[in-house]
Design a protein around this motif. Structure first.
Motif, mmCIF file in Angstrom:
data_model
loop_
_atom_site.group_PDB
_atom_site.id
_atom_site.type_symbol
_atom_site.label_atom_id
_atom_site.label_comp_id
_atom_site.label_asym_id
_atom_site.label_seq_id
_atom_site.Cartn_x
_atom_site.Cartn_y
_atom_site.Cartn_z
ATOM 1 N N MET A 1 0.855 -1.193 0.000
ATOM 2 C CA MET A 1 0.000 0.000 0.000
ATOM 3 C C MET A 1 0.884 1.234 0.000
ATOM 4 O O MET A 1 1.704 1.421 0.902
ATOM 5 C CB MET A 1 -0.917 0.004 1.221
ATOM 6 N N ILE A 2 0.722 2.062 -1.012
ATOM 7 C CA ILE A 2 1.568 3.247 -1.174
ATOM 8 C C ILE A 2 0.702 4.504 -1.202
ATOM 9 O O ILE A 2 -0.282 4.563 -1.932
ATOM 10 C CB ILE A 2 2.379 3.160 -2.477
ATOM 11 N N VAL A 3 1.078 5.503 -0.388
ATOM 12 C CA VAL A 3 0.504 6.846 -0.471
ATOM 13 C C VAL A 3 1.693 7.806 -0.433
ATOM 14 O O VAL A 3 2.242 8.053 0.644
ATOM 15 C CB VAL A 3 -0.471 7.156 0.677
ATOM 16 N N PRO A 4 2.138 8.328 -1.578
ATOM 17 C CA PRO A 4 3.358 9.136 -1.611
ATOM 18 C C PRO A 4 3.317 10.296 -0.617
ATOM 19 O O PRO A 4 2.301 10.959 -0.448
ATOM 20 C CB PRO A 4 3.397 9.641 -3.059
ATOM 21 N N THR A 5 4.466 10.524 0.009
ATOM 22 C CA THR A 5 4.587 11.521 1.066
ATOM 23 C C THR A 5 4.617 12.948 0.515
ATOM 24 O O THR A 5 5.232 13.204 -0.510
ATOM 25 C CB THR A 5 5.882 11.254 1.860
ATOM 26 N N GLY A 6 3.941 13.866 1.203
ATOM 27 C CA GLY A 6 4.013 15.278 0.868
ATOM 28 C C GLY A 6 3.327 15.658 -0.423
ATOM 29 O O GLY A 6 3.646 16.676 -1.033
ATOM 30 N N THR A 7 2.339 14.854 -0.846
ATOM 31 C CA THR A 7 1.657 15.126 -2.116
ATOM 32 C C THR A 7 0.216 15.578 -1.919
ATOM 33 O O THR A 7 -0.546 15.638 -2.887
ATOM 34 C CB THR A 7 1.662 13.867 -3.006
ATOM 35 N N GLY A 8 -0.169 15.882 -0.695
ATOM 36 C CA GLY A 8 -1.530 16.349 -0.443
ATOM 37 C C GLY A 8 -2.586 15.297 -0.693
ATOM 38 O O GLY A 8 -3.712 15.630 -1.085
#
Length: 359
Positions: free
Chosen positions: A1-8
């Motif tokens: 599970m990926i949610v890129p950091t600092g991308t709002g």
């Protein structure tokens, strides 16, 4: 599970607000591999025995097949404190460490203060809209980590950097559950630096003065405002983070998890341009199912169609979890939908009067 950091990210761009998704997924899959941005919620965290807490740089190297993940019972965790942290803030961090040792039994063994203030700087990239930044004295951080590794034999590192205090106006959107996390980008820069240099788990917690009390705070941001530090979730995550081994015959013998073991990936639909996702998409041995979620919008615009990736598009995480469950059971997810299964096609050819026709 990926949610890129600092991308709002609409889900996962705030104070651990993707953690409920991770908890739900962990009850469907055998093993959930994700990163601190998903599991960290400042003062809050949730233990999931089958979830692996993998720093972003390490996650990319894992996806590329260069590193393997070795699950552990526990790590010896060391803490690096920025010399720029004031006395009262430093004491708060150390009280968290002692509380984690006494109340949770976490193996937090020693701390060190950097020989020079790190001087953290943060900003938003005008081209991508992502938050990012730097530390002016990375050598001081690396020396501190080296000392902990050599003298204290730690195998995981928590870094606490002194971040510049913001005017309330600068973080109002974030506190209202909008905009981007202006801290997250440079936090990733810091952890990437340590993991790249030492190949050990690392996560960062910012040290900041508390903001004035807000009477209209978004629940998605609230976890960061109920205590004095952001350190509890980091110590909990690092205490059982898998170790990173070079992918070779030795790692195979140690029962490590390899990129070829990954069955599926789930991430925001417009955030498919990361090194890890691209590496998984190029896998020739066992390409995982890539599931993209429309509802989790970010500031990025890296969609599967633009990158030429084959992905299954879903509307939200409810659907994504259903797809994961079907995939695990060996069921075509479309067989769960109305009128999504067509008559079976034919690609065979039969000779008729000396000619070939295709059905």
């Amino acid at each position: 599970m990926i949610v890129p950091t600092g991308t709002g990210a609409a889900i996962g761009g705030f104070a651990g607000d993707a953690l409920p998704v991770a908890r739900a997924l962990s009850n469907v899959v055998d093993c959930l591999i994700t990163h601190p941005n998903v599991l960290n919620a400042a003062m809050l965290y949730w233990p999931m025995p089958n979830a692996l807490y993998v720093e972003g740089y390490a996650l990319d190297r894992f996806a590329e097949g260069l590193w393997a993940l070795q699950p552990v019972h526990q790590n010896r965790v060391g803490i690096v404190l920025d010399a720029g942290i004031e006395d009262d803030l430093r004491i708060r961090q150390l009280q968290v460490a002692d509380a984690a040792r006494a109340s949770l039994g976490l193996p937090v063994v020693e701390y060190i203060v950097t020989d020079t203030p790190l001087q953290v700087e943060k900003w938003v990239d005008p081209k991508t809209g992502q938050s990012t930044g730097r530390i002016k004295h990375p050598d001081s951080l690396l020396r501190a980590v080296q000392t902990l590794v050599n003298r204290s034999k730690v195998n995981a590192i928590a870094v606490v950097g002194r971040f510049p205090d913001d005017d309330t106006d600068d973080v109002d959107d974030y506190r209202q559950g909008m905009g981007i996390d202006v801290l997250a980008g440079v936090e990733a820069v810091i952890s990437h630096l340590v993991v790249k240099e030492f190949q050990i788990p690392c996560a960062h917690a910012p040290a900041m003065s508390p903001l004035p009390l807000s009477l209209s705070l978004s629940p998605k941001s609230a976890a960061e405002e109920i205590g004095y530090t952001f350190l509890p979730c980091v110590l909990a995550g690092l205490s059982k983070a898998p170790r990173y081994l070079t992918n070779n015959s030795e790692s195979m013998e140690k029962g490590c998890i390899l990129a070829t073991d990954v069955d599926s990936i789930i991430l925001p639909r417009d955030a498919c341009g990361g090194d890890g996702t691209l590496a998984f998409s190029r896998s020739k041995k066992s390409k995982p199912l890539i599931i993209t979620v429309d509802e989790n919008e970010t500031v990025l615009n890296d969609t599967p169609d633009k990158l030429g990736l084959e992905a299954l598009q879903v509307s939200n995480y409810w659907e994504a979890i259903g797809v994961i469950a079907a995939h695990k059971a060996g069921i075509n997810p479309f067989s769960l939908r109305r009128n999504k299964i067509r008559n079976i096609g034919c690609i065979s050819s039969m000779p008729v009067n000396g000619h070939l026709i295709s059905g």
